[in-house]
Design a protein around this motif. Structure first.
Motif, PDB file in Angstrom:
ATOM      1  N   ASP A  17      23.483  47.064  76.366  1.00 52.91           N
ATOM      2  CA  ASP A  17      23.115  48.255  76.996  1.00 52.91           C
ATOM      3  C   ASP A  17      24.285  49.653  76.889  1.00 52.91           C
ATOM      4  OD1 ASP A  17      23.187  45.986  79.299  1.00 52.91           O
ATOM      5  OD2 ASP A  17      21.688  47.330  80.221  1.00 52.91           O
ATOM      6  N   HIS A  84      29.336  39.323  78.853  1.00 50.89           N
ATOM      7  CA  HIS A  84      29.365  40.979  78.722  1.00 50.89           C
ATOM      8  C   HIS A  84      31.009  41.454  78.937  1.00 50.89           C
ATOM      9  CE1 HIS A  84      25.506  41.921  78.102  1.00 50.89           C
ATOM     10  NE2 HIS A  84      25.514  40.694  78.642  1.00 50.89           N
ATOM     11  N   VAL A 127      15.588  48.932  81.662  1.00 45.92           N
ATOM     12  CA  VAL A 127      16.573  47.489  80.662  1.00 45.92           C
ATOM     13  C   VAL A 127      17.375  46.710  81.017  1.00 45.92           C
ATOM     14  CG1 VAL A 127      16.978  48.638  78.503  1.00 45.92           C
ATOM     15  CG2 VAL A 127      18.983  48.597  79.880  1.00 45.92           C
ATOM     16  N   MET A 153      12.766  46.443  78.086  1.00 45.64           N
ATOM     17  CA  MET A 153      13.606  45.389  77.116  1.00 45.64           C
ATOM     18  C   MET A 153      13.361  44.178  78.884  1.00 45.64           C
ATOM     19  SD  MET A 153      16.099  42.972  76.817  1.00 45.64           S
ATOM     20  CE  MET A 153      15.082  42.215  76.444  1.00 45.64           C
ATOM     21  N   GLU A 168      13.155  35.138  80.592  1.00 43.16           N
ATOM     22  CA  GLU A 168      14.515  36.478  80.205  1.00 43.16           C
ATOM     23  C   GLU A 168      15.210  36.618  81.415  1.00 43.16           C
ATOM     24  OE1 GLU A 168      15.999  39.333  79.812  1.00 43.16           O
ATOM     25  OE2 GLU A 168      13.958  39.743  80.847  1.00 43.16           O
ATOM     26  N   HIS A 246      19.276  43.595  72.447  1.00 39.89           N
ATOM     27  CA  HIS A 246      17.793  43.495  72.722  1.00 39.89           C
ATOM     28  C   HIS A 246      17.606  45.093  73.777  1.00 39.89           C
ATOM     29  CE1 HIS A 246      18.643  39.202  73.679  1.00 39.89           C
ATOM     30  NE2 HIS A 246      20.271  39.445  74.253  1.00 39.89           N
ATOM     31  N   ASP A 247      18.486  45.325  74.161  1.00 42.20           N
ATOM     32  CA  ASP A 247      17.741  47.004  74.615  1.00 42.20           C
ATOM     33  C   ASP A 247      17.504  48.183  73.890  1.00 42.20           C
ATOM     34  OD1 ASP A 247      18.385  45.126  77.396  1.00 42.20           O
ATOM     35  OD2 ASP A 247      19.787  46.174  77.728  1.00 42.20           O
TER      36      ASP A 247
END
Ligand code: BDR
Ligand code: CA
Length: 330
Positions: A17, A84, A127, A153, A168, A246-247
């Protein structure tokens, strides 16, 4: 002259992010006019703190509105601190003191207020888990007509899931909200694991950005990406010390859709059982007698393939450009 994309960024920062936010702030065709936060990679309080921290560190004061703390109906779980970090940014050893507090309206109210003030102009890039959009739809059922478009996303069609064989994480975190979003009827694009798993981002490239910029914002991103890459290297050794962005791919779609191959189709979300969080897509456009798959259900534009090298070049080139301002410190 291109008109900039006016974006509200709905996010749960989160390392990728943070990468996405900095890409958006750095890109000349994107104007981030607000950030809304949700639980997901971290608690919503931590997500808000991180959104304020990351923007001010890069020298820009963007409004941040706090949103969903829990899913609409699903039992809340715990944030994935092993991916994270406990703080969402790879367990930073310390933080500078920055200016800024959250808005006094909720994320859903902020989205509705902005959409009503700028009808047809705003792109919502989401996202994280989709509760803020779900709640905004409940306040303003006409939201799909008030927003220009929505880019997510989220989800996956043919690529295996990342929290179960079929789900996901963003959809799985709040399947009820996701199903509301996929059936609301806006101009909707989904960038899911089908494309995000194709773009590999080496941690060394972010160290390179930090070395070039010599700016606290890039040091922070590089630290976070290093932690996040440790996780990916442990579960996918073939990636090396790298991660998925990803995002950031949702923003890449916005500014460079020509890098993607897409397919239109109806999507519904599985809300219960072992398959909860699955994004089921009708790829054939058939008539199905099963309720929930009526022909008038809205279609989503799904990113199925991506030009990964071009995508990587665009992300790195944008982050390397001269966009950072002095941090807004207390
Ligand atoms: C998504 O889940 C979160 O962990 C990431 O930030 C991304 O939005 C990937 O499945
Ligand atoms: Ca996210």
């Amino acid at each position: 002259m291109t008109t900039k994309h006016k974006v509200i960024f709905d996010t749960d920062p989160g390392v990728d992010d943070a990468m996405a936010l900095y890409f958006a702030m750095a890109h000349p065709d994107i104007d981030v006019i607000g950030i809304t936060t949700t639980f997901g990679n971290v608690t919503v309080q931590q997500a808000t703190e991180n959104a304020i921290y990351l923007t001010r560190l890069a020298g820009v004061s963007i409004p941040v509105a706090q949103g969903a703390a829990v899913p609409l109906s699903k039992k809340p779980g715990s944030p994935p601190d092993f991916i994270h970090g406990k703080d969402g940014l790879g367990n930073l050893p310390s933080r500078a003191e920055v200016e800024g507090v959250a808005e006094d309206v909720s994320a859903a109210e902020f989205i509705v207020k902005m959409a009503r003030a700028h009808p047809g102009e705003i792109t919502l890039v989401a996202v994280g888990p989709l509760g803020n959009l779900g709640l905004a739809l409940k306040i303003e059922p006409n939201l799909p007509k008030l927003l220009k478009n929505v880019v997510l996303m989220a989800g996956t069609v043919t690529e295996p899931g990342n929290v179960s064989p079929v789900a996901e994480a963003n959809v799985w975190n709040d399947p009820d909200a996701a199903d509301l979003v996929f059936t609301a009827g806006w101009d909707l694009t989904m960038c899911g694991l089908d494309v995000t798993h194709r773009v590999i981002m080496p941690a060394s490239a972010f160290l390179g950005l930090a070395t070039e910029h010599k700016h606290v914002a890039m040091d922070t991103l590089s630290h976070a990406v290093d932690f996040y890459s440790n996780f990916y290297q442990a579960i996918r050794p073939e990636l090396g010390h790298s991660c998925y962005g990803h995002d950031v791919l949702a923003f890449v779609w916005l500014v460079a859709p020509e890098l993607f191959k897409t397919k239109m189709g109806r999507i519904r979300v599985q809300k219960q059982g072992e398959g909860n969080g699955q994004t089921m897509m009708d790829r054939l456009g058939l008539f199905y007698p099963e309720p929930g798959w009526e022909a008038d259900k809205p279609e989503t534009r799904v990113c199925m393939e991506v030009n990964a090298p071009a995508c990587y070049e665009l992300i790195m080139g944008t982050l390397l450009s001269d966009w950072l301002k002095p941090a807004l410190l207390k």
